[in-house]
Write an enzyme that holds these catalytic residues in place. Structure first.
Site, PDB file in Angstrom:
ATOM      1  CG  ASP A  13      -1.847   1.236   1.231  1.00  0.00           C
ATOM      2  OD1 ASP A  13      -2.389   1.582   0.162  1.00  0.00           O
ATOM      3  OD2 ASP A  13      -2.028   1.869   2.294  1.00  0.00           O
ATOM      4  CB  SER A  14       0.168   4.744  -0.873  1.00  0.00           C
ATOM      5  OG  SER A  14      -1.034   4.801  -0.121  1.00  0.00           O
ATOM      6  CB  CYS A  76      -3.209   0.506  -2.503  1.00  0.00           C
ATOM      7  SG  CYS A  76      -3.262   2.256  -2.925  1.00  0.00           S
ATOM      8  CD  GLU A 161      -0.976   7.449   5.593  1.00  0.00           C
ATOM      9  OE1 GLU A 161       0.214   7.714   5.809  1.00  0.00           O
ATOM     10  OE2 GLU A 161      -1.371   6.298   5.330  1.00  0.00           O
ATOM     11  CB  CYS A 195      -9.947   4.413   0.245  1.00  0.00           C
ATOM     12  SG  CYS A 195      -8.353   4.976   0.892  1.00  0.00           S
ATOM     13  CG  HIS A 197      -5.627   5.060   4.273  1.00  0.00           C
ATOM     14  ND1 HIS A 197      -5.038   4.502   3.174  1.00  0.00           N
ATOM     15  CD2 HIS A 197      -4.630   5.672   4.978  1.00  0.00           C
ATOM     16  CE1 HIS A 197      -3.745   4.775   3.192  1.00  0.00           C
ATOM     17  NE2 HIS A 197      -3.474   5.473   4.277  1.00  0.00           N
TER      18      HIS A 197
HETATM   19  N1  DGL Z   1      -5.012   3.237   0.729  1.00  0.00           N
HETATM   20  C1  DGL Z   1      -5.054   3.735  -0.595  1.00  0.00           C
HETATM   21  C2  DGL Z   1      -6.312   3.293  -1.321  1.00  0.00           C
HETATM   22  O1  DGL Z   1      -6.877   2.303  -1.028  1.00  0.00           O
HETATM   23  C3  DGL Z   1      -4.945   5.210  -0.803  1.00  0.00           C
HETATM   24  C4  DGL Z   1      -4.173   6.063   0.050  1.00  0.00           C
HETATM   25  C5  DGL Z   1      -3.426   7.145  -0.712  1.00  0.00           C
HETATM   26  O2  DGL Z   1      -4.017   8.111  -1.177  1.00  0.00           O
HETATM   27  O3  DGL Z   1      -2.236   6.944  -0.800  1.00  0.00           O
HETATM   28  O4  DGL Z   1      -6.760   3.922  -2.226  1.00  0.00           O
END
Ligand code: DGL
Length: 277
Positions: A13-14, A76, A161, A195, A197
């Site tokens: 993931d990012s 992600c 974050e 997402c 997150h």
């Molecule tokens: N967790 C990532 C997703 O599912 C995105 C987070 C980011 O913007 O880096 O899209």
């Protein structure tokens, strides 16, 4: 030269969001080894262009292959939306055609028809995921009768974050984006958290969701789909090591990562800082 030896499952993931997916995958498949890689130094990916998300994701996947993975899960949505197909179609053949990269969008879309009665679905995600229209495109292929409305929620990833997901600021931005989404289509009966997150915001999202709307968080579904994939692909399953271990890699500070990861995983972990560019 990539090693042919069996190795762990890579989860990318990012940043921290993919830990919500890793958690579910390890619950469903605890016997395997895992390497989690968070590109925290370059997160968030959400506002970045196709080219940049592809370039960063490609570097991360290759690094996980170098670390011994034969199978990498893009935990992600942004990377799945913007980089997965190109990596599958262009890069794998050049690197090693037996290695695999899987994303989170397809397994999510597969179950949506069975969840919605009104056949009106909402998807919340990063700017990148929503503007790519990946959910619409996948749904149009599989369930063309479903109407999808996407809503970019650019403030939600920074709230997570920065550990602000329980703050009044989170309430403000959750309510704002949900109000905007439901004012476009009031018939939505299923909301997809597109997402990785967003599960951290789930209590507040539930609080502001109109009555009767189901919330769909993809972690468990992605884990179930991976389990099914491994049953159907014994040649890949044979290339996975089974030691119940997880390594954590980040491109940012290891201390920062282990502190933040404790919130996602409710466990303390040791983390290695690496560079992938
Ligand atoms: N967790 C990532 C997703 O599912 C995105 C987070 C980011 O913007 O880096 O899209």
């Amino acid at each position: 030269m990539l090693s042919k030896k069996a190795g762990p499952i890579g989860v990318f993931d990012s940043g921290y969001g993919g830990l919500t997916i890793l958690d579910e995958i390890r619950n469903a498949l605890p016997e395997y080894d895992y390497i989690y890689l968070g590109d925290n130094a370059r997160a968030p990916y959400g506002p970045r262009s196709f080219e940049v998300v592809y370039k960063f994701t490609r570097q991360a996947v290759y690094r996980l292959f170098e670390e011994g993975c034969h199978l990498v899960i893009l935990a992600c949505n942004t990377a799945s939306a913007k980089a997965l197909r190109t990596i599958q179609q262009n890069d794998l053949a050049q690197w090693d055609e037996k290695r695999r990269v899987l994303g989170v969008i397809r397994p999510t879309v597969e179950v949506l028809d069975s969840l919605s009665h009104s056949k009106h679905i909402g998807v919340v995600g990063t700017n990148g995921t929503i503007t790519s229209r990946s959910y619409e495109l996948e749904l149009a292929k599989m369930f063309p009768h479903i109407k999808v409305t996407g809503k970019a929620c650019p403030m939600w990833v920074p709230l997570v974050e920065n550990n602000e997901f329980n703050s009044p600021g989170a309430d403000y931005f959750i309510r704002k984006y949900l109000d905007e989404l439901f004012s476009v289509d009031m018939q939505i009966d299923t909301l997809v958290l597109g997402c990785t997150h967003y599960p951290l915001l789930i209590d507040k999202i539930r609080h502001y969701l109109p009555a009767g709307v189901n919330l769909f968080s993809q972690g468990e579904r992605v884990a179930e789909s991976l389990k099914d994939y491994l049953q159907r692909h014994p040649e890949m399953e044979n290339r996975l090591t089974r030691g119940h271990n997880t390594r954590f890699l980040t491109t940012e500070s290891a201390d920062k990562f282990s502190e933040a990861a404790a919130v996602f995983l409710s466990e303390s972990i040791s983390v290695e800082q690496i560079s992938i560019d």
